[in-house]
Design an enzyme around this catalytic site. Structure first.
Site, short mmCIF file in Angstrom:
data_model
loop_
_atom_site.label_atom_id
_atom_site.label_comp_id
_atom_site.label_asym_id
_atom_site.label_seq_id
_atom_site.Cartn_x
_atom_site.Cartn_y
_atom_site.Cartn_z
N GLY A 1 3.74 40.48 47.13
CA GLY A 1 3.19 41.71 46.58
C GLY A 1 1.82 42.03 47.16
N GLY A 2 0.88 42.30 46.26
CA GLY A 2 -0.47 42.65 46.70
C GLY A 2 -1.11 41.59 47.57
N GLY B 1 1.68 55.90 84.32
CA GLY B 1 0.79 56.02 83.15
C GLY B 1 0.19 54.68 82.79
CB ALA B 2 1.55 51.26 82.86
C1 HXC Z 1 1.71 35.63 36.82
C2 HXC Z 1 2.79 34.11 38.14
C3 HXC Z 1 2.97 35.08 39.15
C4 HXC Z 1 2.46 36.39 38.90
C5 HXC Z 1 3.83 33.24 39.84
N1 HXC Z 1 3.35 33.00 38.63
N2 HXC Z 1 3.62 34.52 40.18
N3 HXC Z 1 2.17 34.39 37.00
N4 HXC Z 1 1.84 36.62 37.73
N5 HXC Z 1 2.56 37.37 39.83
C6 HXC Z 1 3.38 31.73 37.89
C7 HXC Z 1 4.77 31.30 37.51
O1 HXC Z 1 5.12 31.90 36.29
C8 HXC Z 1 4.58 29.80 37.35
O2 HXC Z 1 3.96 29.54 36.14
C9 HXC Z 1 3.58 29.48 38.46
O3 HXC Z 1 2.93 30.70 38.77
C10 HXC Z 1 4.23 28.96 39.70
O4 HXC Z 1 5.27 29.85 40.08
P1 HXC Z 1 6.65 29.33 40.67
O5 HXC Z 1 7.57 30.52 40.74
O6 HXC Z 1 7.11 28.13 39.92
O7 HXC Z 1 6.21 28.85 42.13
P2 HXC Z 1 7.03 28.87 43.49
O8 HXC Z 1 8.42 28.38 43.25
O9 HXC Z 1 6.19 28.18 44.47
O10 HXC Z 1 7.18 30.41 43.89
C11 HXC Z 1 6.01 31.15 44.23
C12 HXC Z 1 6.36 32.65 44.29
C13 HXC Z 1 7.01 33.07 42.94
C14 HXC Z 1 7.32 32.91 45.45
C15 HXC Z 1 5.07 33.40 44.57
O11 HXC Z 1 6.20 32.60 41.87
C16 HXC Z 1 7.17 34.53 42.80
O12 HXC Z 1 8.10 35.14 43.36
N6 HXC Z 1 6.31 35.15 41.99
C17 HXC Z 1 6.36 36.55 41.69
C18 HXC Z 1 6.00 37.38 42.87
C19 HXC Z 1 5.86 38.80 42.54
O13 HXC Z 1 6.86 39.54 42.43
N7 HXC Z 1 4.60 39.20 42.21
C20 HXC Z 1 4.26 40.53 41.72
C21 HXC Z 1 3.98 41.36 42.90
S1 HXC Z 1 3.59 42.97 42.50
P3 HXC Z 1 4.15 28.18 35.33
O14 HXC Z 1 3.40 28.42 34.08
O15 HXC Z 1 5.61 28.01 35.18
O16 HXC Z 1 3.53 27.13 36.21
C22 HXC Z 1 2.11 43.14 43.15
C23 HXC Z 1 1.64 44.53 43.08
C24 HXC Z 1 0.35 44.74 43.83
O17 HXC Z 1 1.50 42.25 43.62
C25 HXC Z 1 0.53 45.82 44.80
C26 HXC Z 1 -0.72 46.18 45.49
C27 HXC Z 1 -0.41 46.92 46.77
#
Ligand code: HXC
Length: 515
Positions: A170-171, A405-406
């Site tokens: 994401g961000g 051109g290059a």
């Molecule tokens: C809150 C989060 C989180 C998030 C992960 N965690 N992402 N908490 N907000 N965005 C937490 C999980 O709940 C978990 O908590 C711990 O972090 C570890 O995550 P895991 O999934 O167990 O780790 P891993 O298997 O290594 O996977 C990592 C990951 C996955 C690939 C990043 O966590 C994931 O897909 N997260 C979500 C990604 C996402 O969609 N983010 C939002 C994007 S939107 P616990 O308590 O269990 O340890 C965005 C908008 C901004 O960013 C746009 C601006 C342009």
């Protein structure tokens, strides 16, 4: 002094050092990764790191977050030294809410970015983050925007470097994307806007994290990343090497250093570099490695658009950025990806006062429907624009082909190169002799008794007349024809002469590069 507060401080400092707890730290290490603090220690000079906001904590009370108020809030920020030079740093902690970005976490990063701006020092981000902290909603999106704004305002002021050391979603990918260089670790770093699960739901494509956004994808296909490293240690070594070529900010010159490699060193092996047969490829990296100080060349984006080679090196201790066509790949043609790759690099060099050495062997832009439909016009124009607007010292050496051109694009005299040199083997023309003859003698060849024999004669005539550097030298478009074995001494000589170059573009708000 209240002993209560001292005890409390001690306790809070301990908490802040424990990251997300023993179990999550164990899991982080089990994946072969270091913790956020270990990474900082591995990168900076021993004992030089000073932390900001160690006791920060989020202020979210939704979704039971008030029960999980972990110190640092998932990012360690501060300043330290690398090879004695001050830098600003942040390191995201995947053991705390997956390194996700809360409003407070963002504020910490913004503070250290402001510190970098105010002190004119590079900012280095060690990224591992699940993106916007989902529990905080729009507050975390606001935090990202605050960072993106600073990335944009800092662009061209101080070098911005991103190391992606785990999954970034994401961000968490857009900030690195605005920075100047992105490092990734093979089989450990991932970057995607939406992860495999979302992709599967929306497009029904089944893809792994590695296939979607691993280091191999971003270094060879998407062009998002610039360096692939085998592990974190190797990444930090490469990052320090990169930094050694860069000034601290746009008002400084890149750091030169004493050199033992003689500036006048002859390079006799280059006299055999360019093959007699103009269709035969050769490796332009041989010229680079043979001429730069001690053969040391830090190639940037070595796996992407390999028809252009670029990177940092030194001549007699002076830093240069090198951009070179690579005859070994696509005959050195410029295509969309090569143009994009080199344009961004040329602009970086110009931002930070790094002279540009351009090595030319280019038969033209890559022909084809795919290239035309995907915008070779618009993308090739980016490289042209980047070279034309650059005001740093620009040295060009044509080794063989400089067609069409290059020729203009690859830092020709006409777009303000300071010195244009050519080997006697240079061929400077509108196009290659075969193509030229087919066009201008089409009717004559149709009528010829023996068209092949006549074509060969005409090609020879054309080659004798145009496929050489002499016409361009007569016109002053090439300043000097040099012998290949003199390449190093000539480049050193010009870099020294051009050290005091001052040039500026006409005043305006900013240009409008064809993005
Ligand atoms: C809150 C989060 C989180 C998030 C992960 N965690 N992402 N908490 N907000 N965005 C937490 C999980 O709940 C978990 O908590 C711990 O972090 C570890 O995550 P895991 O999934 O167990 O780790 P891993 O298997 O290594 O996977 C990592 C990951 C996955 C690939 C990043 O966590 C994931 O897909 N997260 C979500 C990604 C996402 O969609 N983010 C939002 C994007 S939107 P616990 O308590 O269990 O340890 C965005 C908008 C901004 O960013 C746009 C601006 C342009």
């Amino acid at each position: 002094m209240s002993t209560n507060n001292i005890d409390k401080l001690q306790q809070l400092n301990v908490e802040a050092g424990e990251a997300g707890g023993k179990e999550r730290t164990r899991r982080q290490r089990a994946k072969g990764k270091q913790t956020a603090r270990e990474r900082l220690e591995a990168l900076v000079d021993p004992g030089s790191f000073i932390e900001f906001d160690r006791l920060a904590v989020h202020d979210c009370y939704d979704f039971t977050m008030q029960e999980r108020r972990i110190r640092t809030d998932g990012v360690i920020c501060g300043t330290g030294r690398i090879d004695g030079r001050q830098v600003a740093l942040f390191s995201q902690d995947a053991t705390i809410f997956g390194g996700s970005l809360s409003h407070r976490h963002a504020a910490k990063i913004c503070k250290v970015m402001d510190f970098a701006q105010n002190n004119g020092i590079p900012i280095i981000g060690l990224n591992e983050s699940g993106g916007a902290r989902i529990q905080e909603g729009v507050r975390s999106l606001a935090g990202y925007a605050d960072i993106f704004l600073r990335n944009t305002l800092l662009s061209g002021m101080v070098p911005q470097i991103s190391a992606v050391l785990g999954p970034c979603a994401g961000g968490a990918v857009y900030s690195p994307a605005i920075t100047d260089f992105v490092f990734m670790v093979a089989q450990q770093s991932y970057m995607f806007v939406t992860g495999p699960e979302v992709v599967s739901t929306v497009t029904h494509e089944s893809v792994t994290m590695e296939e979607l956004g691993g280091a191999a994808v971003h270094n060879s296909q998407s062009g998002v990343a610039h360096f692939t490293c085998r592990d974190e240690e190797n990444l930090f070594t490469s990052l320090r090497a990169l930094l050694s070529f860069l000034p601290a900010n746009y008002m400084e010159k890149p750091p030169s250093r004493p050199c033992n490699d003689p500036p006048e060193r002859q390079v006799p092996e280059l006299d055999q570099l360019v093959p007699e047969n103009p269709h035969k490829p050769y490796d332009i990296k041989r010229l680079i490695l043979a001429t730069v100080d001690q053969g040391e060349f830090l190639e940037v984006q070595p796996d992407y658009a390999q028809n252009i080679v670029m990177g940092f090196a030194r001549y007699d201790g002076m830093v240069v950025g090198i951009v070179a066509n690579q005859p070994m790949v696509l005959a050195g043609c410029l295509d969309i990806n090569a143009s994009l790759k080199a344009a961004r690099f040329v602009r970086f060099l110009d931002c930070f006062n790094i002279p540009i050495l351009t090595l030319v062997d280019v038969p033209g832009f890559l022909p084809g429907v795919d290239q035309e439909h995907h915008g070779i016009i618009r993308n090739g124009a980016k490289l042209l624009y980047a070279y034309a607007e650059a005001t740093v010292p620009k040295i060009t050496l044509i080794t063989r082909k400089a067609y069409g051109g290059a020729y203009d694009v690859m830092c020709s005299k006409h777009i303000r190169a300071d010195v244009n040199m050519a080997f006697p083997t240079a061929e400077i023309a509108v196009m290659g002799p075969e193509g030229a003859v087919n066009i201008i003698f089409r009717e004559e060849l149709k009528k010829a008794a023996d068209p092949e024999k006549r074509r060969a004669e005409l090609v020879k005539d054309y080659r004798d007349k145009f496929a050489n550097p002499f016409v361009a030298a007569e016109l002053g478009y090439v300043d000097e024809i040099i012998l290949p074995h003199d390449s190093r001494s000539k480049i050193v000589q010009w870099l020294k002469i051009l050290q005091g170059k001052r040039q500026s573009n006409p005043p305006k708000k900013h240009g409008n590069i064809p993005l």
